[in-house]
Design an enzyme around this catalytic site. Structure first.
Site, short mmCIF file in Angstrom:
data_model
loop_
_atom_site.label_atom_id
_atom_site.label_comp_id
_atom_site.label_asym_id
_atom_site.label_seq_id
_atom_site.Cartn_x
_atom_site.Cartn_y
_atom_site.Cartn_z
N ARG A 64 10.70 127.96 57.59
CA ARG A 64 10.71 127.91 56.11
C ARG A 64 12.03 127.31 55.63
O ARG A 64 12.08 126.57 54.66
CB ARG A 64 10.53 129.30 55.50
CG ARG A 64 9.29 130.07 55.89
CD ARG A 64 8.07 129.64 55.10
NE ARG A 64 7.56 128.34 55.47
CZ ARG A 64 6.91 128.09 56.61
NH1 ARG A 64 6.70 129.01 57.50
NH2 ARG A 64 6.49 126.86 56.87
N GLN A 96 9.46 134.73 42.21
CA GLN A 96 8.95 135.35 43.43
C GLN A 96 9.28 134.46 44.63
O GLN A 96 9.06 134.85 45.76
CB GLN A 96 7.43 135.50 43.34
CG GLN A 96 6.98 136.42 42.23
CD GLN A 96 5.47 136.38 42.08
OE1 GLN A 96 4.74 137.09 42.74
NE2 GLN A 96 5.00 135.53 41.20
N ASN A 97 9.78 133.27 44.34
CA ASN A 97 10.02 132.31 45.41
C ASN A 97 11.32 132.60 46.14
O ASN A 97 12.29 133.05 45.53
CB ASN A 97 10.03 130.88 44.86
CG ASN A 97 8.68 130.48 44.31
OD1 ASN A 97 7.70 131.19 44.55
ND2 ASN A 97 8.62 129.39 43.60
N ASP A 99 12.69 130.08 48.02
CA ASP A 99 13.41 128.81 48.13
C ASP A 99 14.50 128.74 47.04
O ASP A 99 14.53 129.57 46.13
CB ASP A 99 12.43 127.62 48.02
CG ASP A 99 11.80 127.50 46.63
OD1 ASP A 99 12.54 127.40 45.63
OD2 ASP A 99 10.55 127.50 46.53
N HIS A 114 11.98 138.60 45.45
CA HIS A 114 11.51 138.75 46.83
C HIS A 114 12.53 138.24 47.85
O HIS A 114 12.17 137.95 48.99
CB HIS A 114 10.17 138.02 47.01
CG HIS A 114 9.04 138.68 46.27
ND1 HIS A 114 7.89 138.02 45.91
CD2 HIS A 114 8.89 139.94 45.80
CE1 HIS A 114 7.07 138.85 45.27
NE2 HIS A 114 7.67 140.01 45.18
N CYS A 122 21.74 143.14 56.68
CA CYS A 122 21.70 144.09 57.80
C CYS A 122 20.38 144.85 57.80
O CYS A 122 19.94 145.34 56.77
CB CYS A 122 22.87 145.06 57.68
SG CYS A 122 22.83 146.36 58.92
#
Ligand code: NAD
Length: 236
Positions: A64, A96-97, A99, A114, A122
């Site tokens: 990704r 919500q992305n 990127d 997200h 961690c």
């Protein structure tokens, strides 16, 4: 198509989903040729998957990262950055992305509910801050450890985990008079509920995407079309 008026008292909350990055070449979640056609969520994006096979999880998110680095912001990302430049503190963007195309288009008042592809954190939630991490990992041995001894995991919020900064999102929705949702199928919660929260407060709610989302009935207005074609010039 009619324009959306934004007046000097409006407070705008924008929620974006995978659809806004589709025209940048990043696959969405649900499409038949989408991100999850080759990888099952259960194998790469859950706390269990991380415990079972962390190397596979890192392999998925490394791929990704490579795709995200090769993509460019499209006119929809740019239109939202321009709207923010116009509205300043009266604008808030929740994505919500994972990127970074919104940042690269110039958005600053932005929250990644997200998580972010280019960060790691961690696995023990020991309190150490997340680190910027753009590496493409080939094996688990290359992945670093936190000073506390825990393995570094993707910053991503896995399915079943609580989204980041949900209290702040609540506050921003509470003061919104206009909610725009762009490219989100309305199938992932709690984001699919944001429109209901905004409606309860009396906000106007507008959806932009090529097909009506699952929660379409909660919108006062659905604009059917691709985000990159609709968003530039949509606001009055
Ligand atoms: P989704 O895949 O469930 O829905 C995507 C929506 O985008 C669909 O309703 C589709 O009609 C619409 N769409 C497709 N092309 C579009 C275009 N050109 N313009 C506007 N809309 C378009 O995505 P979701 O609702 O965001 O939920 C999926 C989850 O997967 C999210 O939690 C997200 O974190 C994650 N995800 C992120 C990315 C990314 O960071 N780019 C990519 C895929 C999935």
């Amino acid at each position: 198509m009619s324009k959306i008026p934004i007046d000097s008292s409006d407070q705008v909350f924008v929620l974006t989903g995978a659809g806004i990055s589709a025209e940048s070449g990043l696959p969405t979640f649900r499409a038949s040729d989408g991100l999850w056609a080759d990888s099952r969520v259960e194998d790469v994006c859950t706390p269990d998957a991380w415990q079972r096979d962390p190397e596979r999880v890192w392999a998925f998110y490394s791929a990704r990262r490579a795709a995200g680095a090769a993509a460019q912001p499209n006119p929809a990302h740019i239109a939202l950055a321009e709207l923010e430049a116009r509205l300043g503190e009266r604008f808030f963007l929740c994505t919500q992305n994972v990127d970074d195309l919104h940042e690269r288009a110039g958005s600053r008042r932005l929250l990644h509910m997200h998580g972010e592809l280019n960060k790691a954190r961690c696995e023990n939630e020991c309190g150490a801050p997340p680190l910027t991490d753009r590496r493409i990992y080939q094996t688990l041995n290359e992945v670093g450890r936190c000073p506390c001894g825990g393995r570094m995991r993707p910053h991503i919020v896995f399915f079943g985990e609580v989204p980041l900064q949900i209290e702040r999102i609540h506050r921003e929705i509470d003061r919104a008079t206009l909610m725009l949702v762009v490219g989100s199928s309305g199938s992932v919660y709690p984001a699919a509920n944001f429109v209901h929260w905004a409606r309860r407060n009396g906000a106007r709610t507008v959806y932009i995407g090529p097909e009506p989302p699952l929660n379409a009935e909660a919108f006062t207005h659905v604009v059917e079309g691709k985000a990159g074609e609709v968003l530039p010039g949509l606001f009055e």
